[in-house]
Design a protein around this motif. Structure first.
Motif, short mmCIF file in Angstrom:
data_model
loop_
_atom_site.label_atom_id
_atom_site.label_comp_id
_atom_site.label_asym_id
_atom_site.label_seq_id
_atom_site.Cartn_x
_atom_site.Cartn_y
_atom_site.Cartn_z
N GLN A 130 -60.71 -67.58 1.60
CA GLN A 130 -61.37 -66.28 1.71
C GLN A 130 -61.23 -65.51 0.41
OE1 GLN A 130 -60.19 -64.14 5.22
NE2 GLN A 130 -61.17 -62.25 4.52
N CYS A 131 -62.31 -64.85 0.00
CA CYS A 131 -62.29 -64.05 -1.23
C CYS A 131 -61.59 -62.73 -0.96
CB CYS A 131 -63.71 -63.78 -1.71
SG CYS A 131 -64.54 -65.26 -2.24
N LEU A 164 -64.16 -74.22 -0.55
CA LEU A 164 -65.29 -73.36 -0.22
C LEU A 164 -64.84 -71.90 -0.23
CD1 LEU A 164 -68.22 -73.03 0.83
CD2 LEU A 164 -67.28 -73.17 3.14
N MET A 165 -65.52 -71.09 -1.05
CA MET A 165 -65.19 -69.67 -1.10
C MET A 165 -65.95 -68.96 0.02
SD MET A 165 -63.11 -69.97 -3.54
CE MET A 165 -62.57 -68.28 -3.37
N SER A 166 -65.20 -68.34 0.94
CA SER A 166 -65.86 -67.70 2.08
C SER A 166 -65.72 -66.19 2.00
CB SER A 166 -65.26 -68.23 3.39
OG SER A 166 -63.95 -67.73 3.55
N MET A 167 -66.59 -65.54 2.72
CA MET A 167 -66.66 -64.07 2.74
C MET A 167 -66.74 -63.50 1.32
SD MET A 167 -64.37 -63.44 6.10
CE MET A 167 -63.95 -64.97 6.93
N PHE A 168 -67.61 -64.13 0.56
CA PHE A 168 -67.82 -63.79 -0.85
C PHE A 168 -68.77 -62.60 -0.96
CE2 PHE A 168 -70.36 -64.37 -4.75
CZ PHE A 168 -69.36 -64.41 -5.70
N THR A 172 -68.76 -57.41 -5.93
CA THR A 172 -67.43 -56.85 -6.22
C THR A 172 -66.72 -57.67 -7.29
OG1 THR A 172 -66.27 -58.19 -4.57
CG2 THR A 172 -67.21 -56.10 -3.80
N LYS A 173 -65.94 -56.93 -8.07
CA LYS A 173 -65.16 -57.57 -9.12
C LYS A 173 -64.12 -58.49 -8.49
CE LYS A 173 -62.64 -56.05 -13.12
NZ LYS A 173 -61.68 -55.02 -13.44
N LEU A 174 -63.56 -58.03 -7.37
CA LEU A 174 -62.50 -58.79 -6.72
C LEU A 174 -62.96 -60.20 -6.34
CD1 LEU A 174 -59.63 -58.98 -5.54
CD2 LEU A 174 -60.57 -58.12 -3.38
N SER A 175 -64.12 -60.28 -5.65
CA SER A 175 -64.63 -61.59 -5.24
C SER A 175 -64.77 -62.52 -6.44
CB SER A 175 -65.98 -61.45 -4.55
OG SER A 175 -65.82 -61.34 -3.15
N ASN A 176 -65.34 -61.99 -7.52
CA ASN A 176 -65.55 -62.83 -8.71
C ASN A 176 -64.22 -63.23 -9.35
OD1 ASN A 176 -68.48 -63.16 -9.01
ND2 ASN A 176 -68.44 -60.92 -8.99
N GLU A 177 -63.26 -62.31 -9.35
CA GLU A 177 -61.94 -62.64 -9.91
C GLU A 177 -61.24 -63.73 -9.09
OE1 GLU A 177 -60.91 -58.35 -12.01
OE2 GLU A 177 -59.90 -58.89 -10.13
N VAL A 178 -61.37 -63.60 -7.77
CA VAL A 178 -60.73 -64.59 -6.90
C VAL A 178 -61.34 -65.97 -7.15
CG1 VAL A 178 -60.40 -65.32 -4.50
CG2 VAL A 178 -60.05 -62.93 -5.11
N VAL A 179 -62.66 -66.03 -7.27
CA VAL A 179 -63.31 -67.32 -7.54
C VAL A 179 -62.82 -67.89 -8.86
CG1 VAL A 179 -65.52 -68.47 -7.98
CG2 VAL A 179 -65.35 -66.77 -6.16
N VAL A 221 -59.35 -69.31 -8.37
CA VAL A 221 -59.37 -70.55 -7.58
C VAL A 221 -59.91 -71.70 -8.44
CG1 VAL A 221 -60.43 -71.67 -5.56
CG2 VAL A 221 -59.46 -69.37 -5.35
N LYS A 222 -60.88 -71.40 -9.30
CA LYS A 222 -61.44 -72.44 -10.20
C LYS A 222 -60.42 -72.93 -11.21
CE LYS A 222 -66.40 -71.77 -9.94
NZ LYS A 222 -67.51 -70.95 -10.44
N LYS A 223 -59.53 -72.00 -11.66
CA LYS A 223 -58.47 -72.42 -12.59
C LYS A 223 -57.59 -73.47 -11.93
CE LYS A 223 -57.87 -68.22 -15.22
NZ LYS A 223 -57.14 -66.97 -15.08
#
Ligand code: ATP
Ligand code: MG
Length: 253
Positions: A149-150, A182-186, A190-197, A200-202
């Motif tokens: 979840q993002c 799978l990134m859910s509730m993206f 929002t900056k937060l969602s993009n930062e979380v992705v 997670v990609k790192k």
């Protein structure tokens, strides 16, 4: 045939929603799909419109008796090619009942051998825990699909999740792979969602699906009608996202 377990020990991250909808889209494309509900909450079971009061045999019987998977499989009448092994609350007691059983981690794997050739894909919807039910699922699977979840705490617990997978790989199932993250509730605004992705990609690199699942009220409503999104509202954003995920999933096979 491939068996995929949908796993994250964190609760409410979108495991069941992903399971129901990915299975439905695959079945709709003509693949023969079985989903095994191995969560005592039985959300996949009710989300596919099955009334738990009428269930005679369930995953509980698979794990605790000689019952074969074939005897428990229900056909989902709403969607061609989709089959379910249902779950009931009874399952919550299975771990304690089997406490002293030898090889209890491999029960599901062994039972799956009888039916493997009958399906194109088998998906297992795990409970939010790292216990016996999850270990049985990871042991029985070729790969694991992890919804995340993002949210701010997204990566909390990911270390533990990865070490559980490593442990199962080392001791019970050396071929277990990560199917995808799978990134859910993206929410792309929002900056937060993009930062979380990005975070997670790192960690998981190219294992992260390009398809992301937005927060979408229609996805949350559908289970209360016992319907997958493809039947509840196949035009909504959530439906489109799961359709994209299905394509990407298939391209990776
Ligand atoms: P549990 O760990 O309890 O099994 P889960 O990981 O299976 O939970 P879900 O049951 O799929 O998570 O989702 C948790 C809640 O969030 C449900 O009420 C579901 O309808 C809702 N939900 C899931 N995905 C979305 C989404 N993309 N948009 C809005 N609501 C969602
Ligand atoms: Mg669930």
């Amino acid at each position: 045939m491939r068996t995929i377990c949908i796993f994250n020990q964190k609760g409410g991250v979108g495991k069941t929603t992903t399971n129901i909808n990915l299975c439905s889209y695959l079945a709709n494309k003509g693949y023969k799909v079985l989903t095994i509900d191995i969560d005592p909450q039985g959300n996949t079971t009710s989300g596919l419109g099955i009334d738990k009061k009428n269930i005679e045999l369930s995953i509980y019987d698979i794990l605790t008796s000689e019952t074969s998977l074939k005897e428990t499989i229900l056909k989902i009448e709403l969607i061609d090619n989709l089959y379910l092994v249902p779950s009931t609350m009874e399952l919550a007691g299975a771990e304690v009942e089997l406490m002293s059983e030898k090889n209890r981690e491999v029960i599901l794997k062994k039972k799956l051998e009888d039916i493997k050739d009958e399906f194109d894909f088998i998906f297992i919807d795990c409970p939010p825990s790292l216990g016996f039910l999850t270990i049985n699922s990871l042991t029985a699977s070729d790969s694991v699909l992890i919804p995340i979840q993002c949210e701010f705490y997204a990566l909390e617990g990911v270390g533990q999740l990865v070490s559980t997978i490593q442990l199962v790989k080392k001791s019970l199932n050396k071929n277990l792979e990560v199917e995808g993250i799978l990134m859910s509730m993206f929410d792309g605004r929002t900056k937060l969602s993009n930062e979380v992705v990005d975070e997670v990609k790192k960690y998981f690199k190219d294992k992260v699906y390009k398809a992301t699942i937005p927060r979408n009220i229609r996805l949350a409503e559908a289970p209360s009608f016992g319907l997958p999104i493809i039947l509840y509202d196949d035009k909504c954003k959530g439906a489109k996202a799961y359709e994209d995920l299905t394509e990407e999933f298939l391209n990776n096979q």
